[in-house]
Design a protein around this motif. Structure first.
Motif, mmCIF file in Angstrom:
data_model
loop_
_atom_site.group_PDB
_atom_site.id
_atom_site.type_symbol
_atom_site.label_atom_id
_atom_site.label_comp_id
_atom_site.label_asym_id
_atom_site.label_seq_id
_atom_site.Cartn_x
_atom_site.Cartn_y
_atom_site.Cartn_z
ATOM 1 N N GLY A 81 42.587 75.434 29.599
ATOM 2 C CA GLY A 81 43.184 75.085 28.317
ATOM 3 C C GLY A 81 42.198 74.493 27.334
ATOM 4 N N GLY A 82 42.176 75.064 26.118
ATOM 5 C CA GLY A 82 41.303 74.572 25.061
ATOM 6 C C GLY A 82 42.017 73.661 24.093
ATOM 7 N N SER A 83 42.962 72.873 24.602
ATOM 8 C CA SER A 83 43.683 71.890 23.805
ATOM 9 C C SER A 83 42.756 70.739 23.443
ATOM 10 C CB SER A 83 44.860 71.344 24.615
ATOM 11 O OG SER A 83 44.361 70.694 25.791
ATOM 12 N N ILE A 84 43.281 69.769 22.676
ATOM 13 C CA ILE A 84 42.509 68.553 22.417
ATOM 14 C C ILE A 84 42.086 67.910 23.728
ATOM 15 C CG2 ILE A 84 42.663 66.190 21.541
ATOM 16 C CD1 ILE A 84 42.348 68.014 19.249
ATOM 17 N N ALA A 85 43.016 67.828 24.688
ATOM 18 C CA ALA A 85 42.687 67.238 25.993
ATOM 19 C C ALA A 85 41.596 68.031 26.687
ATOM 20 C CB ALA A 85 43.937 67.165 26.863
ATOM 21 N N GLY A 86 41.676 69.372 26.629
ATOM 22 C CA GLY A 86 40.675 70.208 27.273
ATOM 23 C C GLY A 86 39.315 70.093 26.612
ATOM 24 N N LEU B 150 55.016 63.074 26.144
ATOM 25 C CA LEU B 150 55.797 61.980 25.580
ATOM 26 C C LEU B 150 56.551 62.441 24.340
ATOM 27 C CD1 LEU B 150 52.887 59.467 25.912
ATOM 28 C CD2 LEU B 150 55.085 59.136 27.051
ATOM 29 N N ASN B 151 57.581 61.708 23.983
ATOM 30 C CA ASN B 151 58.304 61.966 22.747
ATOM 31 C C ASN B 151 57.308 61.910 21.583
ATOM 32 O OD1 ASN B 151 59.858 61.820 20.394
ATOM 33 N ND2 ASN B 151 61.408 60.503 21.295
ATOM 34 N N PRO B 152 57.116 63.017 20.854
ATOM 35 C CA PRO B 152 56.086 63.029 19.816
ATOM 36 C C PRO B 152 56.375 62.113 18.634
ATOM 37 C CG PRO B 152 57.399 65.034 19.730
ATOM 38 C CD PRO B 152 57.796 64.310 20.988
ATOM 39 N N VAL B 153 57.612 61.643 18.500
ATOM 40 C CA VAL B 153 57.944 60.728 17.406
ATOM 41 C C VAL B 153 57.055 59.483 17.448
ATOM 42 C CG1 VAL B 153 59.755 59.154 16.561
ATOM 43 C CG2 VAL B 153 60.311 61.534 17.089
ATOM 44 N N PHE B 154 56.608 59.099 18.647
ATOM 45 C CA PHE B 154 55.848 57.860 18.790
ATOM 46 C C PHE B 154 54.336 58.068 18.658
ATOM 47 C CE2 PHE B 154 59.868 57.343 21.006
ATOM 48 C CZ PHE B 154 60.346 56.197 20.392
ATOM 49 N N GLY B 155 53.884 59.308 18.533
ATOM 50 C CA GLY B 155 52.501 59.592 18.162
ATOM 51 C C GLY B 155 51.435 59.157 19.138
ATOM 52 N N GLN B 156 51.702 59.238 20.441
ATOM 53 C CA GLN B 156 50.743 58.733 21.426
ATOM 54 C C GLN B 156 49.952 59.824 22.147
ATOM 55 O OE1 GLN B 156 53.984 56.814 23.495
ATOM 56 N NE2 GLN B 156 53.155 54.794 23.051
ATOM 57 N N GLY B 157 50.359 61.097 21.989
ATOM 58 C CA GLY B 157 49.828 62.157 22.825
ATOM 59 C C GLY B 157 48.330 62.340 22.747
ATOM 60 N N MET B 158 47.768 62.444 21.537
ATOM 61 C CA MET B 158 46.328 62.698 21.421
ATOM 62 C C MET B 158 45.516 61.510 21.916
ATOM 63 S SD MET B 158 45.660 65.008 18.015
ATOM 64 C CE MET B 158 45.912 63.682 16.832
ATOM 65 N N THR B 159 46.024 60.302 21.713
ATOM 66 C CA THR B 159 45.297 59.124 22.182
ATOM 67 C C THR B 159 45.301 59.045 23.694
ATOM 68 O OG1 THR B 159 45.799 57.953 20.144
ATOM 69 C CG2 THR B 159 45.170 56.608 22.040
ATOM 70 N N VAL B 160 46.425 59.385 24.332
ATOM 71 C CA VAL B 160 46.459 59.423 25.798
ATOM 72 C C VAL B 160 45.490 60.480 26.314
ATOM 73 C CG1 VAL B 160 47.906 59.948 27.804
ATOM 74 C CG2 VAL B 160 48.794 58.502 25.974
ATOM 75 N N ALA B 161 45.398 61.623 25.629
ATOM 76 C CA ALA B 161 44.440 62.659 26.027
ATOM 77 C C ALA B 161 43.013 62.130 25.931
ATOM 78 C CB ALA B 161 44.617 63.892 25.150
ATOM 79 N N ALA B 162 42.708 61.389 24.858
ATOM 80 C CA ALA B 162 41.369 60.832 24.697
ATOM 81 C C ALA B 162 41.063 59.793 25.771
ATOM 82 C CB ALA B 162 41.226 60.209 23.307
ATOM 83 N N LEU B 163 42.035 58.944 26.075
ATOM 84 C CA LEU B 163 41.841 57.941 27.120
ATOM 85 C C LEU B 163 41.650 58.604 28.481
ATOM 86 C CD1 LEU B 163 44.464 55.371 25.867
ATOM 87 C CD2 LEU B 163 42.025 54.908 26.130
ATOM 88 N N GLY B 164 42.374 59.711 28.721
ATOM 89 C CA GLY B 164 42.192 60.441 29.970
ATOM 90 C C GLY B 164 40.783 60.996 30.095
ATOM 91 N N ALA B 165 40.250 61.548 29.000
ATOM 92 C CA ALA B 165 38.881 62.061 29.027
ATOM 93 C C ALA B 165 37.878 60.937 29.292
ATOM 94 C CB ALA B 165 38.566 62.759 27.708
ATOM 95 N N LYS B 166 38.108 59.785 28.656
ATOM 96 C CA LYS B 166 37.218 58.643 28.887
ATOM 97 C C LYS B 166 37.248 58.207 30.346
ATOM 98 C CE LYS B 166 36.415 53.855 27.494
ATOM 99 N NZ LYS B 166 36.945 52.682 26.759
ATOM 100 N N LEU B 167 38.452 58.100 30.917
ATOM 101 C CA LEU B 167 38.561 57.722 32.333
ATOM 102 C C LEU B 167 37.862 58.728 33.230
ATOM 103 C CD1 LEU B 167 42.286 56.543 32.583
ATOM 104 C CD2 LEU B 167 40.255 55.115 32.873
ATOM 105 N N LEU B 168 37.977 60.006 32.890
ATOM 106 C CA LEU B 168 37.338 61.046 33.697
ATOM 107 C C LEU B 168 35.826 60.881 33.675
ATOM 108 C CD1 LEU B 168 37.631 63.594 35.390
ATOM 109 C CD2 LEU B 168 37.754 64.921 33.262
ATOM 110 N N GLY B 169 35.286 60.621 32.488
ATOM 111 C CA GLY B 169 33.848 60.407 32.397
ATOM 112 C C GLY B 169 33.392 59.196 33.190
ATOM 113 N N GLU B 170 34.172 58.115 33.115
ATOM 114 C CA GLU B 170 33.808 56.908 33.856
ATOM 115 C C GLU B 170 33.878 57.151 35.362
ATOM 116 O OE1 GLU B 170 35.410 53.714 30.465
ATOM 117 O OE2 GLU B 170 36.643 54.212 32.219
ATOM 118 N N GLY B 171 34.890 57.901 35.804
ATOM 119 C CA GLY B 171 35.012 58.210 37.227
ATOM 120 C C GLY B 171 33.852 59.052 37.725
ATOM 121 N N LEU B 172 33.440 60.029 36.942
ATOM 122 C CA LEU B 172 32.309 60.877 37.342
ATOM 123 C C LEU B 172 31.008 60.089 37.348
ATOM 124 C CD1 LEU B 172 33.290 64.095 35.380
ATOM 125 C CD2 LEU B 172 33.147 63.887 37.877
#
Length: 482
Positions: free
Chosen positions: A15-20, A323-345
């Motif tokens: 997937g070439g999404s923001i998260a990808g 998540l419910n998109p009304v609360f606007g958290q999706g892209m930030t959670v994706a960014a935090l996931g990428a950061k955690l992945l980098g730290e884990g590696l």
């Protein structure tokens, strides 16, 4: 980072999404080669695409996500600002009616950017595609995971694309394929069991369109109208975006969705809890037709609870929690996931064949802590609607009562509002709401709510003006609102 210092061989991202794309940027520091496998044909510029149906709609990037973006792509947000994207202080520039009361406005330091999803994705994709060890492959669908001889590690994927079916090998596979992720079915077929999930059914629809931004609108840069559950189930947003435009999104729960024709769109806006949004758009010039997108439920897949999690596989973004998109958290959670992945590696020793076996489970548990905070904040509010379908835990009504009081407190106390923004923008976890000073102010307000009518203790009616004279920045002790 030179190729000699990279620890692993090839990584595959579904997937070439923001998260990808963010995951690809992080993995480029640790793998000799990173291949992003995207089913869509990718547009050359900032255009919405079929695989991201939510791309037409308003998106938010909270401060934690903005900080990660700045770290991963130095200079990119400044470049976007030069092209019309606005960096804002949410405390100052947002006019926000949340659950029926207006947020206090003041000079704060809560940063965000106002940008359309296609524009942001195009900028990120351009930066990632320019990395020498990253390849973006279009028109490729992933059909299955490939395990090693022990059936304990994912070592690649089966794909179907322009060159037919083939097997690609990877030391790590990252699933960033969003709500449509097929990993739950694949893992069950491979003998890893069913993935536990939580859902809150909301039958949300949001209808959005672009407008030419009128001249002389400087009272706010983003306007948000949310009514109070369970009486109001509609909300609306206007956000400045690049190109001197507005994105306007109208949202409704339980099948009450804004129509996609002009008259119906305006009438839906007129019936929001206040007339502010309608008054702004009724004379504005539309630039696009209204587009409707539906979300049946919020969903959290608990990969961290699997009895057996295969090594060599991690999941990020909406593939884990939508998540419910009304609360606007999706892209930030994706960014935090990428950061955690980098730290884990970075912590992992591993071998050229891949990260250590325990990394996958450890990563999903760490990501679960981030997701858990967002899930609690959003579902607590959604479950205030009796028609919302989901597990209601003991004490939920008391939590909702106190949560509503907290929102009302932020309409009259800037210091309390700052604490709320600290948690919402993921500067702090739940400990931000457990801060003794904040807790004391909220306790006093809870007691006040028992004897003082809401209209006399919260700002329900007056849109706060843009701060003209900056007061002292909120910090230190909280006012006791009692």
């Amino acid at each position: 980072m030179s190729s000699e210092t990279r620890k692993f061989g090839q990584a595959l991202i579904i997937g070439g999404s923001i998260a990808g794309l963010l995951s690809a940027r992080v993995l480029s520091e640790h793998f000799e080669k990173v291949i992003v496998l995207e089913r869509d044909a990718l547009p050359a510029g900032p255009e919405a695409r079929k695989g991201v149906p939510q791309g037409h709609h308003i998106h938010a990037l909270l401060e934690a996500g903005l900080r990660i973006l700045d770290d991963l792509f130095p200079g990119m947000t400044r470049e976007m600002e030069s092209e019309g994207v606005e960096r804002i202080d949410m405390a100052r520039d947002a006019a926000w009616l949340q659950s029926g009361s207006w947020k206090a406005r003041y000079e704060g330091d809560v940063e965000s950017i106002l940008v359309s999803r296609p524009f942001l994705e195009s900028k990120v994709r351009g930066r990632v595609a320019a990395l020498p060890n990253v390849e973006l492959r279009e028109g490729v669908s992933v059909e299955h995971l490939v395990l090693d001889a022990t059936n304990r590690r994912v070592v690649g994927v089966r794909v179907k694309g322009p060159e037919g079916e083939q097997e690609l090998r990877g030391a790590l596979v990252v699933d960033a394929s969003g709500r449509g992720s097929r990993t739950p079915q694949w893992l069950e077929l491979l003998g890893f069991g069913a993935v536990a999930q939580e859902q809150v059914r909301i039958d949300l629809g949001y209808t959005s369109r672009l407008y030419e931004r009128p001249e002389g609108i400087d009272a706010w840069k983003i306007l948000v109208i949310n009514g109070r559950a369970p009486d109001a189930s509609r909300s609306g947003f206007i956000s400045n975006v690049e190109g001197h435009r507005w994105i306007v999104s109208l949202n409704g729960y339980f099948g009450d969705h804004a129509p996609t024709h002009d008259a119906g769109f305006l009438e839906f806006a007129r019936q929001l809890p206040t007339s502010h949004l309608y008054d702004y758009i009724r004379q504005a010039r539309p630039l696009s037709a209204p587009v409707l997108h539906k979300i049946s439920s919020s969903r959290w897949l608990h990969y961290e609870r699997l009895a057996r999690m295969p090594a060599g596989l991690v999941l990020v973004g909406d593939a884990v929690c939508s998540l419910n998109p009304v609360f606007g958290q999706g892209m930030t959670v994706a960014a935090l996931g990428a950061k955690l992945l980098g730290e884990g590696l970075a912590r992992s020793q591993g071998t050229p064949e891949g990260p250590p076996a325990e990394m996958s489970r450890r990563f999903q548990k760490e990501l679960g802590k981030v997701v858990g905070l967002c899930w609690m904040l959003t579902t607590t509010q959604d479950l205030a609607y009796p028609r919302a379908e989901g597990a209601r835990k003991p004490g939920l009504k008391l939590l909702q009562w106190s949560f509503n009081n907290m929102i009302d407190l932020t309409s009259v106390d800037a210091r309390a509002c700052q604490r709320f923004y600290d948690v919402l923008h993921m500067r702090k976890g739940l400990e931000g709401l457990l801060d003794p000073l904040f807790a004391r102010a909220l306790l006093g307000y809870n007691l006040k709510s028992l004897v003082v009518p809401r209209a006399q203790r919260a700002n329900l009616d007056t849109l706060p003006p843009h701060p003209s004279t900056p007061p002292p920045r909120p910090s230190g002790r909280l006012d006791n609102a009692a």
